[in-house]
Design an enzyme around this catalytic site. Structure first.
Site, PDB file in Angstrom:
ATOM      1  N   LYS A  59      19.612 -79.575 -28.776  1.00 25.60           N
ATOM      2  CA  LYS A  59      19.137 -78.536 -27.843  1.00 25.60           C
ATOM      3  C   LYS A  59      20.228 -77.502 -27.553  1.00 25.60           C
ATOM      4  O   LYS A  59      19.984 -76.308 -27.549  1.00 25.60           O
ATOM      5  CB  LYS A  59      18.724 -79.173 -26.498  1.00 25.60           C
ATOM      6  CG  LYS A  59      17.614 -80.173 -26.603  1.00 25.60           C
ATOM      7  CD  LYS A  59      17.360 -80.868 -25.277  1.00 25.60           C
ATOM      8  CE  LYS A  59      18.508 -81.727 -24.808  1.00 25.60           C
ATOM      9  NZ  LYS A  59      18.779 -82.911 -25.630  1.00 25.60           N
ATOM     10  N   ASP A  99      15.557 -86.000 -21.033  1.00 25.19           N
ATOM     11  CA  ASP A  99      15.101 -87.249 -20.416  1.00 25.19           C
ATOM     12  C   ASP A  99      14.402 -86.894 -19.120  1.00 25.19           C
ATOM     13  O   ASP A  99      15.054 -86.651 -18.108  1.00 25.19           O
ATOM     14  CB  ASP A  99      16.291 -88.162 -20.157  1.00 25.19           C
ATOM     15  CG  ASP A  99      17.103 -88.322 -21.436  1.00 25.19           C
ATOM     16  OD1 ASP A  99      16.618 -88.993 -22.337  1.00 25.19           O
ATOM     17  OD2 ASP A  99      18.200 -87.725 -21.515  1.00 25.19           O
TER      18      ASP A  99
HETATM   19  N1  LIG Z   1      21.918 -78.569 -37.599  1.00 28.20           N
HETATM   20  C1  LIG Z   1      23.075 -79.160 -37.334  1.00 28.20           C
HETATM   21  N2  LIG Z   1      24.039 -79.274 -38.267  1.00 28.20           N
HETATM   22  C2  LIG Z   1      25.214 -79.871 -37.984  1.00 28.20           C
HETATM   23  N3  LIG Z   1      25.528 -80.392 -36.782  1.00 28.20           N
HETATM   24  C3  LIG Z   1      24.607 -80.301 -35.813  1.00 28.20           C
HETATM   25  C4  LIG Z   1      23.341 -79.674 -36.014  1.00 28.20           C
HETATM   26  N4  LIG Z   1      22.651 -79.732 -34.863  1.00 28.20           N
HETATM   27  C5  LIG Z   1      23.436 -80.370 -33.979  1.00 28.20           C
HETATM   28  N5  LIG Z   1      24.599 -80.715 -34.539  1.00 28.20           N
HETATM   29  C6  LIG Z   1      25.691 -81.441 -33.894  1.00 28.20           C
HETATM   30  O1  LIG Z   1      25.146 -82.594 -33.263  1.00 28.20           O
HETATM   31  C7  LIG Z   1      25.775 -82.814 -32.009  1.00 28.20           C
HETATM   32  C8  LIG Z   1      24.715 -82.898 -30.922  1.00 28.20           C
HETATM   33  O2  LIG Z   1      24.095 -81.626 -30.792  1.00 28.20           O
HETATM   34  P1  LIG Z   1      23.781 -80.998 -29.362  1.00 28.20           P
HETATM   35  O3  LIG Z   1      24.924 -81.171 -28.428  1.00 28.20           O
HETATM   36  O4  LIG Z   1      23.305 -79.617 -29.607  1.00 28.20           O
HETATM   37  O5  LIG Z   1      22.574 -81.911 -28.919  1.00 28.20           O
HETATM   38  P2  LIG Z   1      21.848 -81.937 -27.487  1.00 28.20           P
HETATM   39  O6  LIG Z   1      20.397 -82.183 -27.745  1.00 28.20           O
HETATM   40  O7  LIG Z   1      22.184 -80.740 -26.719  1.00 28.20           O
HETATM   41  O8  LIG Z   1      22.531 -83.222 -26.848  1.00 28.20           O
HETATM   42  P3  LIG Z   1      22.431 -83.686 -25.315  1.00 28.20           P
HETATM   43  O9  LIG Z   1      21.065 -84.266 -25.109  1.00 28.20           O
HETATM   44  O10 LIG Z   1      23.503 -84.732 -25.214  1.00 28.20           O
HETATM   45  O11 LIG Z   1      22.668 -82.495 -24.470  1.00 28.20           O
HETATM   46  C9  LIG Z   1      26.768 -81.678 -31.808  1.00 28.20           C
HETATM   47  O12 LIG Z   1      28.059 -82.126 -32.132  1.00 28.20           O
HETATM   48  C10 LIG Z   1      26.314 -80.609 -32.798  1.00 28.20           C
HETATM   49  O13 LIG Z   1      27.357 -79.821 -33.310  1.00 28.20           O
HETATM   50 MG   LIG Z   2      22.982 -80.562 -24.807  1.00 28.80          MG
END
Ligand SMILES: Nc1ncnc2c1ncn2[C@@H]1O[C@H](COP(=O)(O)OP(=O)(O)OP(=O)(O)O)[C@@H](O)[C@H]1O
Ligand SMILES: [Mg+2]
Length: 283
Positions: A23, A134
């Protein structure tokens, strides 16, 4: 005499999805894309991790809503706002100590603060909420108050647990008190670029929503994150940067066309039957 261009209606993009699904990656890149086009962008981090803004702040810690609640900041709009060199303005909820307080309350408090400053909030062309997926308490759905006529987007990977969360988010948007909320579509952020994709289209169809785009797993995104940058700033000519540009246009098209729809989510039993029938667990 110069003709004043009519201002385009602003859009509010609200991103939800399972923890760790991407996200923050997607929302910060959408923000960077819109800012690169000269739009006035406000990126709102609704996560105690306070990491929504990290790709714009070179390691600096922004002021947070929690600081304001603790009386360390005035309640002026500017006090919570951080302007970044990329042109993206950011605000973060921050979060309480582990085991103390409630993350959802922080989100609701931020939304209340934005409502206290309607003129400043409305001055943005684009506002993007990066919200924890969540949906454990009502606070997490507070940004839907700004969603009237605008869109919720679900970020999901191809994995069952992530699709389960996506279905839950669709269920949340259908609750009577969220009647203003509609789902613009699903943004797939893939774990494996070689994963079969047929079930993703089937899943979106079953939910009655569109697939907005698929972001591939890409080293450039990780390298950019390590440098505290977006892929646009780290490698502007990369496939990843281009892909986010395409995604940003697709998101905007949906917001502006009002193609967003009331979702038709599954019950939990229907969801697991769907997983079995498409053999998703073994893909
Ligand atoms: N398409 C992608 N290619 C490479 N790495 C990715 C990609 N998408 C996400 N990541 C990596 O995966 C990890 C998790 O991504 P992100 O923090 O955006 O998730 P999130 O859904 O925001 O997590 P949270 O629920 O903990 O907030 C990060 O380190 C990010 O750099
Ligand atoms: Mg996040």
């Amino acid at each position: 005499m110069a003709v004043k261009k009519p201002k385009r209606k602003s859009m509010v993009v609200i991103l939800y999805g399972k923890g760790g699904v991407g996200k923050t990656t997607v929302s910060s890149h959408l923000a960077a894309c819109y800012a690169a086009e000269g739009r006035k962008v406000l990126l709102l981090g609704c996560d105690p991790k306070t990491d929504t803004s990290t790709r714009f702040l070179a390691g600096l810690r922004p002021p947070t809503m929690l600081d304001m609640v603790e009386g360390k900041l005035s309640r002026r709009f500017e006090a919570l706002l951080t302007r970044t060199p990329s042109g993206v303005d950011v605000m973060e909820t921050g979060g309480p100590e582990p085991g103390v307080g409630c993350g959802g309350r922080g989100v609701a408090t931020l939304c209340q603060f934005l409502e206290e400053h309607p003129r400043e909030f409305a001055s943005y062309d684009v506002a993007i909420f990066d919200v924890l997926g969540d949906l454990v308490c009502g606070g997490f759905v507070a940004p839907l108050r700004f969603g009237r006529g605008n869109c919720v987007f679900v970020v999901s990977s191809e994995e069952p647990a992530s699709l389960f969360a996506a279905n839950n988010i669709a269920r949340m948007t259908c609750r009577p008190y969220n009647d203003a909320a509609s789902v613009g579509g699903i943004i797939f952020n893939l774990r494996r670029n070689d994963a079969p994709r047929g079930h993703l289209t089937a899943f979106a169809r079953r939910l009655g929503v569109g697939v907005i785009g698929a972001v591939e797993r890409d080293r450039v995104i990780m390298e950019a994150e390590e440098r505290g940058l977006t892929a646009l700033a780290h490698a502007p000519r990369s496939k990843a940067a281009h892909g986010f540009g395409v995604l940003a246009h697709a998101v905007e098209r949906v917001c502006r066309s009002k193609r967003s729809a009331k979702a038709t989510p599954m019950t939990n039993d229907e969801f697991w039957a769907f997983v079995r029938s498409h053999r998703i667990a073994s893909l």
